[in-house]
Design an enzyme around this catalytic site. Structure first.
Site, PDB file in Angstrom:
ATOM      1  N   HIS A  78      -1.516  25.479  -6.642  1.00  0.00           N
ATOM      2  CA  HIS A  78      -1.485  24.338  -7.569  1.00  0.00           C
ATOM      3  C   HIS A  78      -2.690  24.384  -8.516  1.00  0.00           C
ATOM      4  O   HIS A  78      -2.547  24.277  -9.744  1.00  0.00           O
ATOM      5  CB  HIS A  78      -1.486  23.045  -6.744  1.00  0.00           C
ATOM      6  CG  HIS A  78      -1.511  21.787  -7.537  1.00  0.00           C
ATOM      7  ND1 HIS A  78      -0.412  20.964  -7.663  1.00  0.00           N
ATOM      8  CD2 HIS A  78      -2.503  21.190  -8.242  1.00  0.00           C
ATOM      9  CE1 HIS A  78      -0.726  19.932  -8.407  1.00  0.00           C
ATOM     10  NE2 HIS A  78      -1.997  20.032  -8.761  1.00  0.00           N
ATOM     11  N   GLU A  79      -3.884  24.548  -7.946  1.00  0.00           N
ATOM     12  CA  GLU A  79      -5.098  24.530  -8.767  1.00  0.00           C
ATOM     13  C   GLU A  79      -5.220  25.773  -9.647  1.00  0.00           C
ATOM     14  O   GLU A  79      -5.634  25.683 -10.802  1.00  0.00           O
ATOM     15  CB  GLU A  79      -6.336  24.384  -7.871  1.00  0.00           C
ATOM     16  CG  GLU A  79      -6.468  23.028  -7.213  1.00  0.00           C
ATOM     17  CD  GLU A  79      -6.523  21.881  -8.212  1.00  0.00           C
ATOM     18  OE1 GLU A  79      -7.004  22.080  -9.342  1.00  0.00           O
ATOM     19  OE2 GLU A  79      -6.065  20.788  -7.860  1.00  0.00           O
ATOM     20  N   HIS A 132      -3.255  25.314 -12.754  1.00  0.00           N
ATOM     21  CA  HIS A 132      -3.982  24.557 -13.768  1.00  0.00           C
ATOM     22  C   HIS A 132      -4.892  25.486 -14.575  1.00  0.00           C
ATOM     23  O   HIS A 132      -4.933  25.433 -15.810  1.00  0.00           O
ATOM     24  CB  HIS A 132      -4.862  23.486 -13.110  1.00  0.00           C
ATOM     25  CG  HIS A 132      -4.124  22.289 -12.608  1.00  0.00           C
ATOM     26  ND1 HIS A 132      -3.167  21.625 -13.343  1.00  0.00           N
ATOM     27  CD2 HIS A 132      -4.226  21.607 -11.431  1.00  0.00           C
ATOM     28  CE1 HIS A 132      -2.696  20.593 -12.646  1.00  0.00           C
ATOM     29  NE2 HIS A 132      -3.323  20.582 -11.482  1.00  0.00           N
TER      30      HIS A 132
END
Length: 204
Positions: free
Chosen positions: A19-20, A23
């Protein structure tokens, strides 16, 4: 039960790391190198995990609510470096939940079309856990409360004359978020169950 919990924590950790990193790559592809310079464009969990969001909160949510939720350290980016100044921040924000949706769809469709069934029940169970945790992460992070990704998407579409809404949410975001997790999340969880059933064809 303890083995299930530990296994779920491992899935959560790798899911929040992806997820990170998503980003970071979304920002990188738009011209911002902040995450790359800080060594955050890596799948090494040690670069992303934090004590509260990655360990304490998952344990608390499991013991108090029977579900696992958490997060990793936010990947830094400079919105002024993004080529798309109008929607760049929203794109970076949405990249995280989108990665979890893609993971859930991949393993969920393997379940729905019976690809994993031929390898045994254990593989179906593992895939089901991956799907459910990633749907929780995607749904949770799209809630429009700071510091979650949904708030950045909301702020990108708010008209300028409603900036007082942003200021209020940012000031009180952490308290609202904690209240939401322990008192309101139970009303959102059925949505996650519905998403799980829609993708896999199974009831959670």
């Amino acid at each position: 039960m303890q083995i299930d919990f530990i296994f779920s924590i491992i899935i959560l950790i790798f899911s929040v790391v992806i997820h990170e990193v998503s980003h970071g790559y979304a920002a990188y592809l738009q011209g911002d190198n902040t995450a790359r310079f800080q060594g955050r464009l890596t799948l090494n969990p040690l670069k992303h995990l934090e004590w509260f969001g990655s360990f304490i909160l998952p344990v608390m949510s499991y013991l108090l609510g029977g579900f696992i939720i958490g997060w990793a350290k936010p990947v830094p980016f400079n919105p002024y470096n993004l080529r798309n100044q109008r929607w760049g921040e929203a794109i970076v924000a949405f990249a995280g939940p989108l990665s979890n949706i893609c993971i859930a769809l991949f393993f969920g469709l393997l379940i729905r079309f019976g690809v994993l069934a031929q390898f045994g029940v254990a593989f179906v169970y593992i895939a089901s856990t991956i799907v459910f945790i990633n749907l929780i992460l995607a749904t949770f992070n799209l809630i429009p409360v700071p510091p979650l990704d949904g708030s950045k998407i909301l702020f990108s579409i708010l008209p300028y004359n409603m900036q007082n809404v942003r200021n209020t949410l940012e000031r009180n975001g952490l308290f609202i978020l904690i209240f939401f997790i322990f008192f309101l999340w139970q009303f959102v969880l059925p949505l996650v169950v519905w998403e799980f059933t829609l993708i896999t064809g199974f009831s959670a």
